[in-house]
Design an enzyme around this catalytic site. Structure first.
Site, PDB file in Angstrom:
ATOM      1  N   GLY A  46     -23.352  35.558 -63.172  1.00 27.33           N
ATOM      2  CA  GLY A  46     -23.201  35.247 -64.594  1.00 27.33           C
ATOM      3  C   GLY A  46     -22.224  34.107 -64.756  1.00 27.33           C
ATOM      4  N   GLN A  51     -15.921  29.274 -69.156  1.00 29.31           N
ATOM      5  CA  GLN A  51     -15.512  28.982 -67.779  1.00 29.31           C
ATOM      6  C   GLN A  51     -15.739  27.531 -67.377  1.00 29.31           C
ATOM      7  OE1 GLN A  51     -17.832  32.590 -66.362  1.00 29.31           O
ATOM      8  NE2 GLN A  51     -16.193  32.568 -64.856  1.00 29.31           N
ATOM      9  N   CYS A  91     -14.803  37.575 -60.355  1.00 35.69           N
ATOM     10  CA  CYS A  91     -15.004  36.533 -61.358  1.00 35.69           C
ATOM     11  C   CYS A  91     -14.850  35.170 -60.689  1.00 35.69           C
ATOM     12  CB  CYS A  91     -13.977  36.688 -62.477  1.00 35.69           C
ATOM     13  SG  CYS A  91     -14.137  35.454 -63.778  1.00 35.69           S
ATOM     14  N   LEU A  92     -15.750  34.260 -61.021  1.00 34.75           N
ATOM     15  CA  LEU A  92     -15.688  32.915 -60.444  1.00 34.75           C
ATOM     16  C   LEU A  92     -14.409  32.194 -60.854  1.00 34.75           C
ATOM     17  CD1 LEU A  92     -19.414  31.869 -60.984  1.00 34.75           C
ATOM     18  CD2 LEU A  92     -18.327  32.529 -58.827  1.00 34.75           C
ATOM     19  N   HIS A 133     -18.880  41.602 -69.098  1.00 32.84           N
ATOM     20  CA  HIS A 133     -17.909  40.705 -68.474  1.00 32.84           C
ATOM     21  C   HIS A 133     -18.015  39.297 -69.100  1.00 32.84           C
ATOM     22  CE1 HIS A 133     -15.932  39.036 -64.646  1.00 32.84           C
ATOM     23  NE2 HIS A 133     -16.461  37.959 -65.185  1.00 32.84           N
ATOM     24  N   GLU A 134     -19.232  38.823 -69.290  1.00 30.08           N
ATOM     25  CA  GLU A 134     -19.427  37.470 -69.849  1.00 30.08           C
ATOM     26  C   GLU A 134     -19.003  37.406 -71.316  1.00 30.08           C
ATOM     27  OE1 GLU A 134     -19.759  35.452 -67.678  1.00 30.08           O
ATOM     28  OE2 GLU A 134     -20.657  36.677 -66.109  1.00 30.08           O
ATOM     29  N   HIS A 137     -15.397  36.872 -71.691  1.00 35.71           N
ATOM     30  CA  HIS A 137     -14.984  35.474 -71.498  1.00 35.71           C
ATOM     31  C   HIS A 137     -15.022  34.711 -72.826  1.00 35.71           C
ATOM     32  CE1 HIS A 137     -14.340  34.826 -67.232  1.00 35.71           C
ATOM     33  NE2 HIS A 137     -15.504  35.357 -66.896  1.00 35.71           N
TER      34      HIS A 137
HETATM   35  O1  GNR Z   1     -20.509  36.542 -59.902  1.00 38.29           O
HETATM   36  C1  GNR Z   1     -19.989  37.460 -60.534  1.00 38.29           C
HETATM   37  N1  GNR Z   1     -20.062  38.724 -60.074  1.00 38.29           N
HETATM   38  C2  GNR Z   1     -19.674  39.835 -60.804  1.00 38.29           C
HETATM   39  C3  GNR Z   1     -19.550  41.040 -60.128  1.00 38.29           C
HETATM   40  C4  GNR Z   1     -19.180  42.172 -60.821  1.00 38.29           C
HETATM   41  C5  GNR Z   1     -18.954  42.134 -62.172  1.00 38.29           C
HETATM   42  C6  GNR Z   1     -19.050  40.938 -62.860  1.00 38.29           C
HETATM   43  C7  GNR Z   1     -19.418  39.800 -62.169  1.00 38.29           C
HETATM   44  S1  GNR Z   1     -19.572  38.295 -63.035  1.00 38.29           S
HETATM   45  C8  GNR Z   1     -19.225  37.139 -61.763  1.00 38.29           C
HETATM   46  C9  GNR Z   1     -19.444  35.734 -62.258  1.00 38.29           C
HETATM   47  C10 GNR Z   1     -18.451  35.434 -63.357  1.00 38.29           C
HETATM   48  O2  GNR Z   1     -17.282  35.224 -63.170  1.00 38.29           O
HETATM   49  N2  GNR Z   1     -18.898  35.450 -64.579  1.00 38.29           N
HETATM   50  O3  GNR Z   1     -18.060  35.264 -65.616  1.00 38.29           O
HETATM   51 NI    NI Z   2     -16.117  35.898 -64.938  1.00 43.43          NI
END
Ligand code: GNR
Ligand code: NI
Length: 169
Positions: A46, A51, A91-92, A133-134, A137
């Site tokens: 995601g 980001q 998270c990236l 999660h997104e 952000h």
């Molecule tokens: O790549 C991602 N893996 C992930 C694993 C578990 C829960 C959420 C994520 S999202 C993350 C990519 C990211 O940072 N998206 O904002």
């Molecule tokens: Ni993230």
């Protein structure tokens, strides 16, 4: 298509609140494609516009094994939640850090697609986790905000050190 730079914790720009997109224009569709390319390349499941330093309400997600089921959510809203689930997240924007977070198990999300058409989707499993999660952000929230104060302090220290090393090399 272009690969975009991903902001990293503790960059204060990750705390920006995204504004709704008024019109789903060609420029937005270019941004969606660039975000998908950036996400697949990372690799991640995601990516939120926040980001890549674009503070508009747009996220892309693909939790499929073969990376061929991209979703894009514009101006997304969670309209229903059910149950609870704990999942290990990464998270990236917080590279090489993983922690367990509690989320809703099933969600219904309402959003616009890349043609500006409204749609509704019920999600569970990894898809539900990733969407939550997104959407965080877009509100300037990170998964590490859910950790205990002690864990947050350790994380701050680790990333402050990394930033210092990067600056001096
Ligand atoms: O790549 C991602 N893996 C992930 C694993 C578990 C829960 C959420 C994520 S999202 C993350 C990519 C990211 O940072 N998206 O904002
Ligand atoms: Ni993230």
């Amino acid at each position: 298509m272009a690969k975009l730079d991903i902001l990293r914790f503790p960059d204060p720009r990750l705390r920006t609140k995204a504004v709704p997109i008024k019109e789903v224009s060609d420029a937005i569709r270019v941004l969606i494609d660039d975000m998908l390319e950036t996400m697949y390349d990372a690799p991640g499941i995601g990516l939120a516009a926040t980001q890549v330093n674009v503070h508009q309400q747009l996220v892309v997600v693909d939790v499929s094994e073969d990376k061929n089921q991209p979703y894009c959510f514009i101006n997304p809203k969670i309209t229903q939640r059910d149950g609870e689930e704990i999942c290990e997240e990464g998270c990236l924007s917080v590279p090489e850090y993983y922690a367990e977070v509690q989320r809703s198990e099933t969600i219904t999300v309402k959003a616009l697609d890349r043609d500006g058409k409204e749609f509704e989707l019920e999600a569970d499993g990894m898809l539900a986790v990733c969407i939550q999660h997104e959407l965080d952000h877009l509100k300037g929230k990170l998964f590490v905000d859910y950790l205990s104060p002690l864990k947050q302090k350790r994380l701050q220290k680790k990333f402050a050190k990394l930033a210092k090393q990067a600056a001096s090399s």
